[in-house]
Design a protein around this motif. Structure first.
Motif, PDB file in Angstrom:
ATOM      1  N   LYS A  30       2.547   2.042  -6.917  1.00 46.68           N
ATOM      2  CA  LYS A  30       2.669   3.470  -6.634  1.00 46.68           C
ATOM      3  C   LYS A  30       1.467   3.970  -5.848  1.00 46.68           C
ATOM      4  CE  LYS A  30       5.537   4.682 -10.635  1.00 46.68           C
ATOM      5  NZ  LYS A  30       5.596   5.460 -11.903  1.00 46.68           N
TER       6      LYS A  30
ATOM      7  N   LYS B  58       1.793   2.670  -2.224  1.00 53.45           N
ATOM      8  CA  LYS B  58       2.827   3.381  -1.460  1.00 53.45           C
ATOM      9  C   LYS B  58       2.403   4.808  -1.153  1.00 53.45           C
ATOM     10  CE  LYS B  58       6.977   0.823  -2.858  1.00 53.45           C
ATOM     11  NZ  LYS B  58       8.311   0.916  -3.527  1.00 53.45           N
ATOM     12  N   SER B  59       1.779   5.451  -2.123  1.00 53.16           N
ATOM     13  CA  SER B  59       1.329   6.828  -1.898  1.00 53.16           C
ATOM     14  C   SER B  59       0.289   6.896  -0.790  1.00 53.16           C
ATOM     15  CB  SER B  59       0.755   7.388  -3.208  1.00 53.16           C
ATOM     16  OG  SER B  59       0.220   8.670  -3.000  1.00 53.16           O
ATOM     17  N   GLN B  60      -0.636   5.983  -0.802  1.00 53.84           N
ATOM     18  CA  GLN B  60      -1.676   5.991   0.225  1.00 53.84           C
ATOM     19  C   GLN B  60      -1.122   5.562   1.585  1.00 53.84           C
ATOM     20  OE1 GLN B  60      -4.734   7.249  -0.124  1.00 53.84           O
ATOM     21  NE2 GLN B  60      -3.952   7.836  -2.146  1.00 53.84           N
TER      22      GLN B  60
ATOM     23  N   GLU C 256       1.825   6.378   2.648  1.00 55.96           N
ATOM     24  CA  GLU C 256       2.448   7.590   3.179  1.00 55.96           C
ATOM     25  C   GLU C 256       1.412   8.464   3.886  1.00 55.96           C
ATOM     26  OE1 GLU C 256       4.317   9.475  -0.104  1.00 55.96           O
ATOM     27  OE2 GLU C 256       5.912   7.980  -0.301  1.00 55.96           O
TER      28      GLU C 256
END
Length: 480
Positions: A153, A156-158, A160
């Motif tokens: 997570k 993936k967040s970073q 984005e």
């Protein structure tokens, strides 16, 4: 037709729900305790110990044995009823019932029963320890999956954020505000992050397979866990004094109980060995009977000539004969009595006591006594070692829990600092005061700080649960 369609829809729905099921930690632990091979083997050990107890109880009961035999003899044989030798063919049968009971055997039967009961208790403690170990293995594997998912997570967040920066940087490059090299640098960062995401996804798959194998679940593709709601619930155990945790662990941990029961078993073995020096007194009772279909011969008075006159002597001096009458007998063949009649006519009973006094058996008893005494001493040493090992393990778990909590706090502090540094670098990059390389380095440090927080958090959770187990909390009651 509608009914068939309805059933089909229900089956499809159930299949979908089964495939989309996410296992909680408690469900995984309970499933492992029910299906794990090592746990099943420990349960079989309890059954074997219970069989030994049943056998030991049987030693207090009398022995009862019955036997029978049938044979046919041809030629010269001894009649089992008359015990006379005769040449003929006859059928014979015999039967017996014997009862034996041990009145005294040096208390060995008593000690054996006591030993069997202790063995059951020891097997139960070994099962409890096995369940604790399996529960820890499952919890560790479960938390590893959660950690890998949390790291994914973060990545993936970073990523984005990186994609947003690429879009913004492309606009700035087209406007001529920054050099194209900055765009290439961010694209390289994006490629590196995507590679990290793939590795993180592989780590999740591998950890899920490892957990499924531990649970003996073969449907790897549809196996998944519930990864929400797991946090540091209660850290009060780590705040307790180490002496309190140690005292509680000595009262509740199976390692000490197993070693204590092993000492008790060794003591019973020593007592059983010494009992071999005492006399053994037993009682017995036996009943036997026999039957044969052979004919026999008997002498009877001749009905036609019941008496016979025979000379028995002479008168001294005159020489006159002295005669007398005697019964005139003849030999007559008699048929065999009936089977029922012979059972009562030919039966016999025997009973009595047997006293066996051991005097000398080549030092076998003496050797067994010495051997069991050595085993008793060894088991006592093993108990002392188990207490020392438990003390060392509890201290290590306590130190690990304290250390992992400090690491978690340090990781949180580092993340807070890296968050501020990242936000500052982002602001400078957005206004063109720093290049893409410096910004990507700041972002990389921020990403690593988040991952380190995840690792420190779940490491602390696991070590805290280990400490709770040593404090006597059952594995199935651990809270996450």
């Amino acid at each position: 037709m509608k009914k068939i369609v309805s059933i089909f829809i229900v089956l499809i729905t159930m299949s979908f729900q089964a495939q989309s099921k996410k296992w909680t930690l408690i469900e995984c632990v309970e499933y492992a305790l029910e299906n794990n091979i090592s746990v099943k083997q420990s349960e079989l050990d309890i059954e074997v110990a219970d069989i030994d107890r049943l056998t030991a109880m049987g030693n207090f009961m009398p022995s009862l044995n019955a036997g029978t035999g049938v044979s046919e003899n041809t030629g010269l044989s001894f009649n089992p009823v008359t015990n006379n030798a005769q040449t003929t063919t006859f059928l014979s049968a015999s039967g017996n019932i014997n009862v034996g009971y041990t009145l005294f055997d040096g208390l060995r039967n008593v000690r054996t029963l006591q030993r069997a009961k202790i063995s059951i208790l020891a097997s139960q403690y070994r099962l409890d320890k096995m369940k604790d170990d399996i529960s820890l293995f499952v919890a560790n594997g479960y938390l590893q999956v959660i950690l890998n998912k949390a790291n994914l997570k973060v990545l993936k967040s970073q990523n984005e954020v990186t994609l947003e920066q690429i879009e913004r940087t492309e606009q700035l490059v087209e406007a001529g505000s920054i050099p194209r090299g900055d765009l290439l640098e961010i694209h390289a960062t994006d490629a590196s992050e995507k590679q990290s995401i793939i590795n993180a996804e592989n780590n999740i798959t591998i950890s899920l397979i490892s957990l499924a194998q531990l649970l003996l679940i073969k449907d790897y593709e549809n196996f998944d866990i519930e990864d929400e709601g797991y946090d540091i619930v209660d850290s009060s155990i780590a705040d307790k004094d180490i002496s309190e945790i140690l005292a509680k662990s000595k009262e509740t941990r199976s390692e000490i109980k197993i070693a204590e029961q092993n000492v008790s078993i060794a003591e019973k073995d020593f007592q059983i060995a010494k009992g071999a020096n005492l006399p053994t007194l037993s009682a017995f009772f036996g009943y036997n009977t026999r039957y044969t279909n052979t004919t026999s011969f008997t002498q009877i008075i001749d009905p036609n000539n019941p008496t016979v006159t025979q000379q028995i002597g002479v008168v001294e001096g005159t020489g006159q004969s002295v005669v007398s009458q005697f019964p005139n007998t003849i030999v007559q063949e008699v048929g065999a009595d009936s089977f029922i009649d012979q059972l009562s006519q030919n039966d016999g009973i025997g009973y009595g006591l047997n006293l066996n006094i051991p005097i000398f058996n080549g030092f076998a008893t003496k050797g067994n006594i010495k051997r069991s005494k050595v085993n008793l001493m060894r088991s006592k040493f093993q108990l002392e070692q188990a207490e020392l090992d438990l003390e060392s393990t509890v201290y290590q778990a306590y130190v690990d829990a304290k250390g992992s909590f400090k690491s978690y706090e340090a990781a949180l502090s580092s993340l807070e600092s890296q968050q501020l540094a990242y936000e500052y670098a982002k602001e400078r990059y957005d206004v063109g005061l720093t290049n893409a390389f410096d910004f990507s380095q700041s972002k990389l440090r921020h990403d690593n700080a988040k991952i380190q927080v995840n690792q420190a958090k779940y490491d602390y959770i696991f070590k805290l649960k280990v400490l709770e187990l040593y404090f006597g909390i059952p594995a199935t009651e651990l809270k996450f």
